[in-house]
Scaffold this active site. Structure first.
Site, short mmCIF file in Angstrom:
data_model
loop_
_atom_site.label_atom_id
_atom_site.label_comp_id
_atom_site.label_asym_id
_atom_site.label_seq_id
_atom_site.Cartn_x
_atom_site.Cartn_y
_atom_site.Cartn_z
N ASN A 1 44.65 33.07 48.61
CA ASN A 1 43.38 32.41 48.30
C ASN A 1 42.64 32.06 49.59
O ASN A 1 43.24 31.72 50.61
CB ASN A 1 43.57 31.19 47.39
CG ASN A 1 44.60 30.18 47.87
OD1 ASN A 1 45.55 30.52 48.55
ND2 ASN A 1 44.39 28.93 47.51
N GLU B 1 44.86 36.52 43.68
CA GLU B 1 44.91 37.74 42.87
C GLU B 1 43.67 38.59 43.12
O GLU B 1 43.76 39.83 43.21
CB GLU B 1 44.98 37.39 41.38
CG GLU B 1 46.22 36.61 40.98
CD GLU B 1 46.05 35.10 41.06
OE1 GLU B 1 45.32 34.63 41.93
OE2 GLU B 1 46.68 34.40 40.24
N1 THU Z 1 44.37 29.83 42.92
C1 THU Z 1 44.75 31.13 43.14
O1 THU Z 1 44.48 31.69 44.21
N2 THU Z 1 45.40 31.78 42.17
C2 THU Z 1 45.86 31.21 41.01
O2 THU Z 1 46.51 31.87 40.22
C3 THU Z 1 45.55 29.81 40.72
C4 THU Z 1 44.61 29.14 41.67
C5 THU Z 1 43.72 29.09 44.01
C6 THU Z 1 42.25 28.84 43.87
C7 THU Z 1 42.07 27.64 44.77
O3 THU Z 1 41.93 28.09 46.12
C8 THU Z 1 43.39 26.89 44.66
O4 THU Z 1 44.32 27.82 44.15
C9 THU Z 1 43.33 25.67 43.76
O5 THU Z 1 42.77 26.00 42.52
#
Ligand code: THU
Length: 130
Positions: A39, A52
């Site tokens: 992320n 993802e």
């Molecule tokens: N996030 C992801 O990257 N993938 C997931 O499956 C759930 C949430 C990230 C988005 C944000 O940067 C942080 O987790 C909190 O929501």
């Protein structure tokens, strides 16, 4: 390295200064190649992207459009599950039977599938009259 191990490794690169919640994802494409993502948050919060989404973007940029399996990992109490938008992004490139492995950093693993994560998904068949 297993797919989860690759997701665990790329998670270290997550840019999550706002939520502090680091996520790693790995997708194995039909060729066998693995694409990873983490992320990447932004001070303008809605501009942040999920792990993802990063992995899928890397796969498509490499010229592949078929996902064979997916793994996602975070430091969560139970195995982290993709957000709604990422479920739709995965479904764009994966059949319903594709295995999605969800994990915690302390070792709990849950195998599920694309169809279990996104039942009744919108797909191109609904646009067949256009
Ligand atoms: N996030 C992801 O990257 N993938 C997931 O499956 C759930 C949430 C990230 C988005 C944000 O940067 C942080 O987790 C909190 O929501």
């Amino acid at each position: 390295m297993t797919l989860i191990e690759q997701a665990r490794a790329v998670r270290e690169n997550a840019h999550a200064p706002y939520s502090k919640f680091k996520v790693g994802a790995a997708v194995q494409a039909a060729s066998g190649a693995v694409y990873v993502g983490c992320n990447v948050e932004n001070v303008a919060y809605p501009e942040g992207t999920c792990a993802e989404a990063g992995a899928i973007a890397a796969m498509v940029a490499a010229g592949e459009t078929q996902i064979a399996s997916v793994a996602v990992i975070a430091d969560s109490p139970t195995p982290v599950t993709p957000c709604g938008g990422c479920r739709q992004k995965i479904a764009e490139f994966a059949g319903g039977d594709v295995v999605v492995t969800l994990a915690t950093t302390d070792g709990t693993v849950l195998d599920t599938s694309v169809s279990a994560l996104l039942p009744g998904s919108f797909d191109a068949d609904y646009m067949s009259r256009v």
